[in-house]
Design a protein around this motif. Structure first.
Motif, short mmCIF file in Angstrom:
data_model
loop_
_atom_site.label_atom_id
_atom_site.label_comp_id
_atom_site.label_asym_id
_atom_site.label_seq_id
_atom_site.Cartn_x
_atom_site.Cartn_y
_atom_site.Cartn_z
N UNK A 66 24.06 -20.91 4.24
CA UNK A 66 25.51 -20.87 4.16
C UNK A 66 26.17 -19.83 5.07
N UNK A 67 25.45 -18.82 5.49
CA UNK A 67 26.11 -17.79 6.29
C UNK A 67 25.12 -17.09 7.21
N UNK A 68 25.68 -16.39 8.16
CA UNK A 68 24.90 -15.54 9.05
C UNK A 68 25.52 -14.15 9.01
N UNK A 69 24.70 -13.16 8.86
CA UNK A 69 25.20 -11.77 8.84
C UNK A 69 24.41 -10.99 9.89
N UNK A 70 25.13 -10.28 10.71
CA UNK A 70 24.48 -9.46 11.73
C UNK A 70 25.07 -8.06 11.65
N UNK A 71 24.21 -7.07 11.58
CA UNK A 71 24.65 -5.68 11.50
C UNK A 71 24.10 -4.91 12.69
N UNK A 72 24.93 -4.06 13.23
CA UNK A 72 24.52 -3.20 14.32
C UNK A 72 24.45 -1.77 13.80
N UNK A 73 23.44 -1.07 14.21
CA UNK A 73 23.26 0.32 13.79
C UNK A 73 23.08 1.16 15.05
N UNK A 74 23.94 2.14 15.22
CA UNK A 74 23.85 3.04 16.37
C UNK A 74 23.50 4.43 15.86
N UNK A 75 22.47 5.01 16.42
CA UNK A 75 22.09 6.37 16.08
C UNK A 75 22.15 7.19 17.35
N UNK A 76 22.91 8.26 17.33
CA UNK A 76 22.97 9.10 18.51
C UNK A 76 23.32 10.53 18.09
N UNK A 77 22.94 11.46 18.93
CA UNK A 77 23.33 12.84 18.72
C UNK A 77 23.27 13.56 20.06
N UNK A 78 23.89 14.72 20.07
CA UNK A 78 23.83 15.58 21.26
C UNK A 78 23.85 17.03 20.79
N UNK A 79 22.94 17.81 21.33
CA UNK A 79 22.89 19.25 21.06
C UNK A 79 22.83 19.96 22.40
N UNK A 80 23.58 21.04 22.52
CA UNK A 80 23.57 21.83 23.74
C UNK A 80 23.21 23.26 23.40
N UNK A 81 22.33 23.84 24.21
CA UNK A 81 21.87 25.21 24.01
C UNK A 81 22.18 26.03 25.25
N UNK A 82 22.76 27.19 25.05
CA UNK A 82 22.97 28.14 26.14
C UNK A 82 21.68 28.94 26.28
N UNK A 83 21.04 28.79 27.42
CA UNK A 83 19.75 29.44 27.64
C UNK A 83 19.93 30.82 28.27
N UNK A 84 19.05 31.75 27.94
CA UNK A 84 19.09 33.05 28.62
C UNK A 84 18.71 32.88 30.09
N UNK A 85 19.15 33.78 30.91
CA UNK A 85 18.86 33.70 32.34
C UNK A 85 17.39 33.91 32.63
N UNK A 86 16.64 34.36 31.65
CA UNK A 86 15.21 34.58 31.85
C UNK A 86 14.40 33.28 31.81
N UNK A 87 15.02 32.14 31.46
CA UNK A 87 14.30 30.86 31.40
C UNK A 87 14.17 30.29 32.81
N UNK A 88 12.96 29.84 33.14
CA UNK A 88 12.69 29.20 34.43
C UNK A 88 12.97 27.71 34.30
N UNK A 89 14.14 27.29 34.74
CA UNK A 89 14.57 25.90 34.60
C UNK A 89 13.69 24.90 35.30
#
Length: 121
Positions: A66-89
């Motif tokens: 009798x019916x069709x059901x479709x669900x969309x699921x989006x998962x996302x995130x973003x994290x930003x870190x300020x690194x010390x200048x001592x890190x070798x990028x």
């Protein structure tokens, strides 16, 4: 190393737990993000700011007579870190296993001033 104020999540306000550790010569960031694949992650470094983001889309479809059901699921995130200048990028490495994204941030080798002896004439 501290997360910047520009961290957010686009779906369900799901910001994963993060551990930041310092060891001799290296920082480690561990991000708890189960259910993803390594291809789901994007890491970028710009002006000593490390951004970790992901976006995953899932589609579920259910059909009956009798019916069709479709669900969309989006998962996302973003994290930003300020690194010390001592890190070798140039030497940052990341791996993903057992639901944990592990990022290794080696410190730059300390440049010691050269010692030169000068003969007195």
């Amino acid at each position: 190393m501290y997360p910047s104020k520009h961290q957010h999540s686009l779906a369900y306000n799901n910001i994963p737990a993060v551990n930041v550790k310092e060891a001799e010569g290296v920082f480690h960031i561990e991000v708890a993000a189960p259910g993803l694949k390594k291809e789901d992650f994007k890491l970028s470094l710009h002006e000593n700011r490390l951004t970790i983001s992901t976006k995953k889309e899932q589609s579920n479809e259910e059909k009956t007579e009798q019916y069709t059901r479709q669900e969309f699921n989006y998962t996302s995130f973003q994290r930003t870190f300020n690194l010390p200048k001592s890190v070798d990028g140039e030497k940052i490495e990341a791996t993903y296993a057992d639901g944990i994204l592990n990022i290794s941030l080696p410190k730059k080798e300390e440049v010691k001033p050269a010692v030169k002896e000068i003969a007195v004439a």
